[in-house]
Write a protein that holds these residues in place. Sequence first.
Motif, short mmCIF file in Angstrom:
data_model
loop_
_atom_site.label_atom_id
_atom_site.label_comp_id
_atom_site.label_asym_id
_atom_site.label_seq_id
_atom_site.Cartn_x
_atom_site.Cartn_y
_atom_site.Cartn_z
N THR A 255 -20.03 -0.33 -9.08
CA THR A 255 -19.14 -1.47 -8.68
C THR A 255 -17.87 -0.08 -8.42
O THR A 255 -17.21 0.26 -8.85
N ILE A 256 -17.87 -0.06 -7.12
CA ILE A 256 -16.13 0.23 -7.09
C ILE A 256 -15.19 -0.33 -7.36
O ILE A 256 -14.73 -1.81 -6.60
N VAL A 257 -14.13 0.37 -7.60
CA VAL A 257 -13.10 -0.90 -7.69
C VAL A 257 -11.54 0.13 -7.64
O VAL A 257 -11.41 1.23 -7.56
N TYR A 258 -11.14 -0.70 -6.44
CA TYR A 258 -9.57 0.80 -5.40
C TYR A 258 -8.18 -0.39 -6.56
O TYR A 258 -8.32 -1.27 -6.52
N LEU A 259 -7.73 0.49 -6.58
CA LEU A 259 -6.59 -0.05 -7.23
C LEU A 259 -5.22 0.09 -6.32
O LEU A 259 -4.83 0.94 -5.46
N THR A 260 -4.71 -1.61 -5.67
CA THR A 260 -3.59 -1.90 -4.51
C THR A 260 -2.04 -2.55 -5.14
O THR A 260 -2.46 -2.70 -6.75
N SER A 261 -1.19 -1.61 -4.87
CA SER A 261 -0.06 -2.39 -5.22
C SER A 261 0.96 -2.76 -3.69
O SER A 261 0.19 -2.29 -2.64
N GLU A 262 1.94 -3.16 -4.11
CA GLU A 262 3.00 -3.28 -3.38
C GLU A 262 3.35 -1.93 -2.20
O GLU A 262 3.94 -1.30 -0.71
N VAL A 263 3.11 -0.22 -2.64
CA VAL A 263 3.28 1.23 -2.34
C VAL A 263 1.81 1.18 -1.16
O VAL A 263 2.46 1.50 -0.48
N THR A 264 0.99 1.09 -1.95
CA THR A 264 -0.25 1.38 -1.34
C THR A 264 -0.79 0.51 -0.19
O THR A 264 -0.65 0.63 1.04
N ASP A 265 0.01 -1.12 0.05
CA ASP A 265 -0.43 -1.63 0.66
C ASP A 265 0.69 -1.70 2.09
O ASP A 265 0.10 -1.91 3.17
N ALA A 266 2.14 -0.67 2.18
CA ALA A 266 2.52 -0.54 3.23
C ALA A 266 2.70 0.90 3.47
O ALA A 266 3.02 1.42 4.83
N ALA A 267 1.45 1.72 3.25
CA ALA A 267 1.82 2.74 3.33
C ALA A 267 0.61 2.71 4.33
O ALA A 267 -0.13 2.48 4.11
N ARG A 268 0.34 3.99 4.86
CA ARG A 268 -0.62 4.10 6.41
C ARG A 268 -1.47 5.79 6.66
O ARG A 268 -0.58 6.66 5.95
N VAL A 269 -2.12 5.89 6.67
CA VAL A 269 -2.86 7.05 7.04
C VAL A 269 -3.60 7.53 8.36
O VAL A 269 -3.66 6.59 9.26
N TRP A 270 -2.94 8.11 9.04
CA TRP A 270 -3.08 8.66 10.08
C TRP A 270 -4.38 10.05 10.08
O TRP A 270 -4.06 11.52 8.75
N SER A 271 -6.19 10.12 11.26
CA SER A 271 -6.75 11.37 10.45
C SER A 271 -6.61 11.61 12.09
O SER A 271 -6.99 11.22 13.28
N LEU A 272 -6.71 12.92 12.02
CA LEU A 272 -7.21 13.74 13.06
C LEU A 272 -8.62 13.76 14.39
O LEU A 272 -8.00 13.61 15.27
N GLU A 273 -9.23 12.74 13.17
CA GLU A 273 -9.94 12.64 14.53
C GLU A 273 -10.32 11.34 14.90
O GLU A 273 -10.29 11.21 16.08
N GLU A 274 -9.27 10.30 14.11
CA GLU A 274 -9.04 9.27 14.58
C GLU A 274 -8.25 9.28 16.23
O GLU A 274 -8.57 8.20 17.13
N ASN A 275 -7.76 10.23 15.87
CA ASN A 275 -6.60 10.59 17.39
C ASN A 275 -6.40 11.36 18.11
O ASN A 275 -6.22 11.66 18.66
N MET A 276 -7.71 12.17 18.49
CA MET A 276 -8.83 12.56 19.18
C MET A 276 -9.36 12.16 20.71
O MET A 276 -9.97 10.54 20.81
N GLN A 277 -8.95 12.21 21.68
CA GLN A 277 -8.87 11.24 22.84
C GLN A 277 -9.75 12.62 23.84
O GLN A 277 -8.95 14.13 23.98
N SER A 278 -10.94 12.14 24.38
CA SER A 278 -11.76 13.39 25.06
C SER A 278 -10.92 13.09 26.09
O SER A 278 -11.03 11.92 27.12
N GLY A 279 -10.28 13.99 27.17
CA GLY A 279 -10.34 13.96 28.32
C GLY A 279 -11.58 14.50 29.26
O GLY A 279 -12.86 14.88 28.45
#
Length: 399
Positions: A255-279
């Motif tokens: 069972t995976i247990v992941y820990l959340t809080s007000e801090v983690t809920d407010a945080a955001r992740v930017w990733s290079l792959e998600e933000n690559m646009q193919s021209g």
Amino acid sequence: MKEYKWKQRITIYGFVLCLVSMMVLIVISPKETVSSAERRRLAEKPELTTKNLIDKSFMDDTEKYLLDHFPFRDKLRRIKAYFAYDVLQQKENNDIYVVNGHAAKLEYPLNEASIKRLAVKMKGLRQQYFPEQTAWYAIVPDKNYFLAEQNGFPSIDYERMGTLLSQELRVDNAPDTTFRFMDIVSGLTIEDYYRTDTHWRQECILDVARCVGDMLGVGEALSFSDSQSTFIENEIKNFYGVYYGQAALPMEPDTIVYLTSEVTDAARVWSLEENMQSGKNTKTVLLPDEEGAVWKSVYQTEKLADSKSLDKYDVFVGGASSLQIIRSPKAATQKRLILFRDSYTSSLAPLLLEAYKEIVLIDLRYIDSMRIGTYVDFAEADILFLYNTSIINHSEMLK
């Protein structure tokens, strides 16, 4: 003589019948696109073309397709595993062994050349990007550290690994604080790891996060302690880790247990792959502060229903990525942390968001060292290299 011929015919007819039956089963049986047990995509049926017929790749691809879609494949793999363990009395299957319900993969012998290669890589990065800053490094023990030698399996010399890495990281004419070792092993046990997987369990490494915070000077910004936590526990049932499929033995899921809080809920992740646009002729990247940049949650539960993800562990910051930036608007400080990491850090980084307004995760398995400076500002940031022993023993995978 007639009886002998009849036996021959029965053997031949029986063999042909088996072949025909298997061919029919392969054709009519439903085709899966992924193997959940092995956590990989299955081979697709190749398309016959003049090119792949001439270069013989069609036959190779067809063989892979037939092997991947062979009827009762998983059951046959399990029978093979039982045969290896129970009949041949092997202690491992596919280099996977099981002790007290914990599956682990053999890691042996110690690769000293790999350790030296990693040290050269780390010193090169320091010289190029943060020559005046102190860099920390820590080693995450794999499950063999707790299981192998104690149960009669070959094991690498972990003490020698640490000593050699420390020696190789010394820089001539530089203070001893150029690279500083962070001991996070103390207190870890085999129960802090998933039984069917290689990774540690997030709910069990709060003491590791506290150690990291204390050593980097931000421990007071972390509100949790070994006996108390402000996190909310969230569960993901039926997690079959990477060793489950490789062992091909019946094991109870984790069972995976992941820990959340007000801090983690407010945080955001930017990733290079998600933000690559193919021209049409080039690839552009939407940088974090550019309009339209894609930001996602720290815990990406959508991965659980995403056919692109074969691993539920990807819920932690979205899984493997070359470069990720996590911003925490509710952090207690304005400090930044740059983590050269592997997959273990995916579950550790969210625990540090109380202390850092920004955490940069760099995975050199997927990005060339020369490209990092395009996206990362190292000035005044805390620097930490955190690798598990398998990466250290196979540093050739780092670019």
